[in-house]
Design a protein around this motif. Structure first.
Motif, PDB file in Angstrom:
ATOM      1  N   PRO A 505       1.266  -4.627  -6.993  1.00  0.00           N
ATOM      2  CA  PRO A 505       1.188  -5.408  -5.747  1.00  0.00           C
ATOM      3  C   PRO A 505       0.067  -6.432  -5.814  1.00  0.00           C
ATOM      4  N   THR A 506       0.180  -7.488  -4.994  1.00  0.00           N
ATOM      5  CA  THR A 506      -0.791  -8.584  -5.040  1.00  0.00           C
ATOM      6  C   THR A 506      -2.228  -8.100  -4.974  1.00  0.00           C
ATOM      7  N   ASN A 507      -2.483  -7.143  -4.073  1.00  0.00           N
ATOM      8  CA  ASN A 507      -3.882  -6.750  -3.903  1.00  0.00           C
ATOM      9  C   ASN A 507      -4.366  -5.782  -4.974  1.00  0.00           C
ATOM     10  N   LEU A 508      -3.546  -5.525  -5.996  1.00  0.00           N
ATOM     11  CA  LEU A 508      -4.035  -4.750  -7.136  1.00  0.00           C
ATOM     12  C   LEU A 508      -3.998  -5.552  -8.437  1.00  0.00           C
ATOM     13  N   THR A 509      -3.741  -6.862  -8.319  1.00  0.00           N
ATOM     14  CA  THR A 509      -3.619  -7.648  -9.550  1.00  0.00           C
ATOM     15  C   THR A 509      -4.955  -7.765 -10.279  1.00  0.00           C
ATOM     16  N   VAL A 510      -6.057  -7.806  -9.527  1.00  0.00           N
ATOM     17  CA  VAL A 510      -7.349  -7.935 -10.187  1.00  0.00           C
ATOM     18  C   VAL A 510      -7.644  -6.692 -11.032  1.00  0.00           C
ATOM     19  N   LEU A 511      -7.351  -5.530 -10.463  1.00  0.00           N
ATOM     20  CA  LEU A 511      -7.587  -4.283 -11.196  1.00  0.00           C
ATOM     21  C   LEU A 511      -6.434  -3.975 -12.145  1.00  0.00           C
ATOM     22  N   LYS A 512      -5.338  -4.748 -12.070  1.00  0.00           N
ATOM     23  CA  LYS A 512      -4.144  -4.536 -12.883  1.00  0.00           C
ATOM     24  C   LYS A 512      -3.650  -3.087 -12.794  1.00  0.00           C
ATOM     25  N   LEU A 513      -3.517  -2.604 -11.581  1.00  0.00           N
ATOM     26  CA  LEU A 513      -3.041  -1.234 -11.395  1.00  0.00           C
ATOM     27  C   LEU A 513      -1.589  -1.242 -10.934  1.00  0.00           C
ATOM     28  N   TYR A 514      -0.794  -0.370 -11.532  1.00  0.00           N
ATOM     29  CA  TYR A 514       0.589  -0.220 -11.107  1.00  0.00           C
ATOM     30  C   TYR A 514       0.654   0.596  -9.822  1.00  0.00           C
ATOM     31  N   ALA A 515       1.600   0.250  -8.977  1.00  0.00           N
ATOM     32  CA  ALA A 515       1.878   1.059  -7.791  1.00  0.00           C
ATOM     33  C   ALA A 515       3.359   0.889  -7.472  1.00  0.00           C
TER      34      ALA A 515
END
Lengths: 626, 444
Positions: A505-515
């Motif tokens: 999701p957009t708000n996890l792109t910096v951390l590159k985490l899958y959800a």
């Protein structure tokens, strides 16, 4: 047993900013930071790793010393190193507390000390049991958590694996006043089995498999066949991957869904070639994926740093020829007769391509083989590809435990997939057991900041209704969740499931985490489900006489009401902490829940508790399964 | 200050969010509060109609006679479409050209020059010949013929490993129009096209904004809402943050839309199909654009069912008919609102389908045709040279899967230019565009 500790550097800075304490000594004192250790349980002797950092403003660190200050005598392997393995012996009682102290000395003679404490449990306490059951059931009840408390995880898993299978097809009923079941009947069956089956681990694994080996009644509706397809997944949940792949491939439900049922050999005169649908998706989605993987699930790269495709159009066309000549079992002819949606498809030699077939890794099936032999050899070719272990292991970990498994975790599970310890390949029972007992799933030793997964809306509702023993007045569970949950069992919009495993999701792109589950957390779905939950906790409840819909599922809040009346709010919150929050309730959350409970003080008690329950199941500590 | 931003900043100042987890998305949202003045005078909207599963768009433009017709019949055999309505493009095609009768509602739109076709378009990194493709000595898009991969490249405007953000979102951001959530609306859920560094789509159901039951519309309800938001405080787990942020911005944005949409007019008549209902909601949203204070909008509307591996003869006319009717209804609605020159709709799909048949359907392929609709469109024409109707022809990589002669990026750049993007912005958004001679196709 090796308990590792992983320190993930996610820097947490408060928005508001905090002034740090800054003693300005004349002589610099070493600053120590020790990585946190969670309590853990393990039925065996254990090796843990203590991990610390130390810095000093002036001079240098001259001495480091780990000492044990509490607990059974432990063997500190490298007492003079910041990171050391520690060997713990078997506790003599059900739990054993440990404290270790680190002393650091600087070149100016200053010293500092810091301690770390944790407990080693031989068996699961109630919170540890709850955590395991959240990962390994459709959503645990207080009863189930209580029964698992005092067991080891291994014992609970073994008990679950040995339980008889609760099949869905026998529960399928004709729709009221009709002489056949409908899609709604199949959903009634799914909910009855999921809510009531004792073999909860198997139901959870089958639900996970139904999101990997996807079929959907959005395409066509065959309630009995689709319930039987789910039974097929249940049968193989702890079985062998190769056998599961064959059962799925020959299922008439899959055959029709991905159109290899009725697929026939090419006719060059008419420019007709075999249908490529199943050939492509069985590789891309059910076995090896698009790119070559290492054992730990990471991409293999070529000399230019590029990913390497696992297959190209040649293999798609080769496999498309393999899947020719298959149609419904016991049919009068290739094109006419009954459509059997239960029994495996059967082959018709005249419609099977006898051309040679190019498969993976350069394997070529010779011309002239039978449909059956081609299929066996092609499935062997697929199932034995080195991608299968990491590809399937990672998908199962994501469905059960965490969206972002470490490569080490994937690697450990892939190894079990490749060899169950007795030379067995693709033993899904061993794989599931390893996934759930892995240190990363149990959070032994260390806590990874992002471990866990956003709960699927369906599973949130299953737990709510299991724990509140929900029933409808008619006895039918006519539960349509497509709109309210954005998800419905065996009703995915396409073979790509409700969400993709690599969704960020957009708000996890910096951390590159899958959800993955966030892919269906659209504004519309989030609000629809928010509304659904509010209705389920405050309106559709057993004590509400206003409900006239005989199909509405009514949650029973009596236990919670009694608990509050007899033992007070704190006991009710403790209960929520056990059943829904797995011990994550903090005093601050408790205060917020109390505020919410008091906010409705002018309402009936069941409304107060309903709104409190609504808040509990919407709190972040519940929404993310950790 | 709109409510979502207010809530967001509240949460932040309460210490509820860690700064590290603030993506530039959120930082820009804050930035947008400080500088949210619109620099654009005119209103423009792009409506992406995504045909999910891979539309067999070779069947949208059909030969009328002679050799092309014979080739088509020989390729498609008993799946060939024989009921064809001729159309008269401004650039004449030898032997004539037609659309299947199932698309005939679009005939008038084409004649009135509000509809254009873009032919033989698909994913390309650089111009590519069959020889280069076979020798693998030129850049070839990765994972051709794979649904999710090709959906991604069509929404990214490039290869997956080069970029992670959608070209729609980048356009909004480039035009500094992304601060207001109402600029970026999806009726097809999450999608890459609208997802960027600084924006993600607000999804809307075809029935519009929803009433939120948990909160009564009084002080008591508002105060319950604040208490629930407080449950978010001190979250350090990134997944917990992500979910809570999504939930509360959904609720806040929904409130705004709920208010705005009560002022919308019913307007034109739409059929009861899924696509029509979705486009009707888009029309409603466009009718309240000034209330929402937006100068640019993106709408994503999806339609499923195009993966016609089987039963194509039965399925495709239904799909085409639903598509054509919905497009005509939407065009009517835009004319009624007087917005036809400000709103451009275009089709997109995973890929086209093989010209050869599998007996009952068609399989995943490459180059295909797309449609663009609106008052600004230089309609009544077909842009680009149609793919051959013959198997094993010049650009066939096998089975009637054709190498595109127009890159997706040329198609997108033309739309982006109309939307107000500068040449340099377009170059940034579509880095491979410079590999092609014509950056703009002139259809708008």
């Amino acid at each position: 047993m090796y308990v590792y500790l992983l320190v993930i550097a996610i820097f947490m800075l408060g928005c508001g900013g905090q002034e740090g304490d800054d003693p300005s000594p004349t002589q610099a004192i070493p600053q120590i930071s020790i990585a946190p250790m969670a309590d853990y349980y393990s039925a065996t002797t254990t090796e843990i790793i203590l991990s610390a950092t130390a810095v000093i403003e002036s001079g240098e660190i001259t001495e480091v010393l780990w000492q044990q200050t509490d607990g059974l005598n432990a063997d500190i392997r490298s007492p003079n190193a910041l990171n050391t393995a520690v060997y713990l012996s078997l506790p003599t009682s059900s739990s054993q507390a440990y404290t270790f102290e680190l002393t650091v000395t600087g070149s100016e003679g200053t010293t500092a000390s810091k301690s770390i404490s944790f407990s080693h449990y031989l068996v699961m306490d109630k919170f540890q049991a709850a955590r395991l059951l959240h990962q390994g059931t459709m959503g645990p009840t207080l009863n189930e958590i209580t029964q698992a408390t005092g067991l080891t995880g291994q014992q609970w898993l073994q008990d679950q694996i040995e339980l008889p299978i609760t099949h869905h097809l026998p529960l399928l009923q004709n729709y009221p006043e009709k002489d056949s079941p409908t899609r709604t009947s199949r959903l009634d069956t799914w909910w009855k089995a999921s809510l009531n089956a004792p073999d909860q681990l198997r139901q959870r694994v089958a639900f996970a498999l139904s999101q990997i080996f996807v079929v959907s009644d959005e395409s066509f509706t065959q309630p009995a066949g689709q319930a039987h397809y789910y039974d097929l997944l249940l049968n193989h949940s702890f079985g062998n991957y190769r056998e599961l792949l064959e059962a799925v491939t020959l299922s008439p439900i899959m055959g029709r869904y991905l159109s290899h049922l009725g697929n026939q050999k090419g006719d060059p005169n008419k420019n007709i070639r075999p249908d490529e649908n199943y050939a492509r998706e069985v590789m891309q989605l059910f076995s090896i994926g698009l790119t070559k993987l290492n054992l730990d699930g990471s991409n293999r790269l070529d000399e230019n740093g590029q990913t390497i495709p696992t297959f190209n159009q040649t293999e798609v066309e080769g496999l498309a020829k393999v899947f020719t000549g298959w149609t419904y079992a016991n049919r009068a002819s290739w094109t006419s007769g009954s459509a059997d949606y239960i029994n495996p498809m059967q082959a018709w030699a005249n419609y099977h391509s006898t051309a040679e077939k190019h498969l993976l890794n350069g394997v070529i099936l010779p011309a002239g083989q039978s449909a059956e032999l081609d299929l066996q050899q092609a499935l062997d070719n697929l199932a034995n590809h080195p991608n299968v272990a990491p590809f399937i292991s990672k998908l199962l970990i994501q469905r059960l435990v965490t969206s972002n498994p470490t490569p080490q975790y994937i690697g450990r599970i892939s190894s079990v997939f490749n060899d169950n310890g007795q030379g067995g390949y693709g033993d899904l029972g061993a794989v599931v057991t390893a996934i759930l007992l892995d240190d990363e799933a149990r959070q032994h030793g260390g806590v990874i900041q992002y471990v866990g997964k956003v709960r699927e809306p369906i599973l949130r509702t299953v737990q709510l209704w299991r724990e509140t023993n929900a029933q409808s007045n008619s006895g039918w569970y006519f539960i349509n969740t497509k709109i309210s949950h954005g998800q419905q069992p065996l009703s995915s919009p396409s073979v790509f499931n409700f969400y993709q495993s690599d969704y960020i999701p957009t708000n996890l792109t910096v951390l590159k985490l899958y959800a993955p589950e966030m892919q269906i957390a659209t504004s519309t779905n989030l609000i629809s489900y928010f509304n659904f939950q509010h209705q389920a906790t405050t309106s559709n409840i057993a004590s509400n006489n206003q409900i006239t819909n005989e199909y509405a599922m009514l949650a029973n809040l009596d236990y919670q009401i009694d608990l509050y009346q007899m033992q007070g709010l704190n006991s009710l919150l403790d209960y929520y902490d056990t059943v829904f929050l797995s011990g994550q309730l903090t005093p601050e959350m408790g205060e917020q829940f109390t505020l919410i409970f008091n906010h409705f003080s002018n309402k009936q008690l069941e409304q107060r508790i309903g709104n409190l329950l609504f808040a509990v199941i919407n709190s972040p500590a519940y929404v993310v399964q950790q | 200050m709109d409510t979502s931003r207010r809530h967001f900043i509240n949460m932040c100042f309460k210490g509820g969010l860690s700064l590290s987890a603030l993506t530039s998305f959120q930082l820009q949202a804050i930035d947008g509060l400080i500088n949210s003045s619109q620099q654009l005078d005119d209103y423009k909207a792009l409506v992406c109609i995504y045909l999910k599963g891979g539309n067999d768009s070779l069947n949208m433009l059909l030969p009328m006679q002679a050799e092309p017709l014979q080739n088509y019949l020989a390729s498609r055999q008993d799946m060939a479409i024989t009921e064809v309505t001729p159309i008269s493009p401004l650039t004449t095609i030898e032997g004539g050209i037609g659309i299947p009768n199932s698309l005939s509602p679009l005939h008038t739109l084409f004649d009135q020059q509000r509809l254009a076709f873009v032919a033989n378009v698909g994913s390309l990194i650089t111009p590519l010949t069959l020889t280069q493709y076979k020798a693998k000595n030129a850049a070839i898009p990765k994972h051709l013929f794979s649904h999710n991969s090709q959906q991604a490249t069509s929404m990214l405007g490039g290869e997956q490993n080069n970029t992670h953000h959608g070209w729609g979102a980048k356009l909004l951001e480039g035009l500094n129009s992304h601060h207001n959530f109402a600029t970026n609306i999806s009726l097809g859920g999450q999608n890459i096209w609208q997802t960027g560094d600084g924006t993600a789509p607000h999804s809307l159901s075809r029935s519009g904004a929803l009433n939120i039951r948990a909160f009564t519309k009084d002080d008591h309800g508002n105060s319950f809402r604040e208490q629930l938001i407080n449950l978010l405080s001190e979250q350090q787990h990134p997944l917990k943050q992500a979910h809570q942020q999504a939930l509360w911005s959904a609720i806040d944005n929904n409130d705004e839309l709920y208010l705005a949409l009560t002022a919308s007019e019913e307007g034109a008549i739409f059929s009861n199909t899924l696509l029509s209902k979705k486009l009707q909601m888009v029309a409603k949203m466009i009718s309240v654009n000034s209330k929402l204070n937006v100068k640019r909008q993106l709408f994503f509307v999806d339609m499923g069912g195009f993966d016609t591996h089987d039963n194509q003869v039965e399925k495709q006319p239904q799909l085409f008919s639903e598509l054509a009717n919905a497009m005509v209804e939407f065009d009517n609605a835009m004319q009624q609102q007087g917005m036809q020159d400000s709103v451009t709709s275009f089709t997109l799909s995973d890929f086209a389908r093989s010209l050869s048949s599998n007996g009952d359907g068609t399989d995943h392929a490459w180059a295909g045709n797309q449609m663009v609709m609106g008052g600004a469109v230089n309609g009544g024409d077909i842009y680009g040279k149609l793919a051959s109707f013959s198997l094993n022809s010049e650009f066939d990589v096998g089975g009637g899967r054709f190498i595109p002669q127009i890159a997706n990026e040329q198609y997108f750049a033309t739309l982006a230019k109309w939307y107000g993007a500068s040449d340099s912005m377009i170059q940034d958004i579509f880095p491979t565009l410079s590999n092609f001679d014509n950056h703009y196709l002139g259809f708008i």
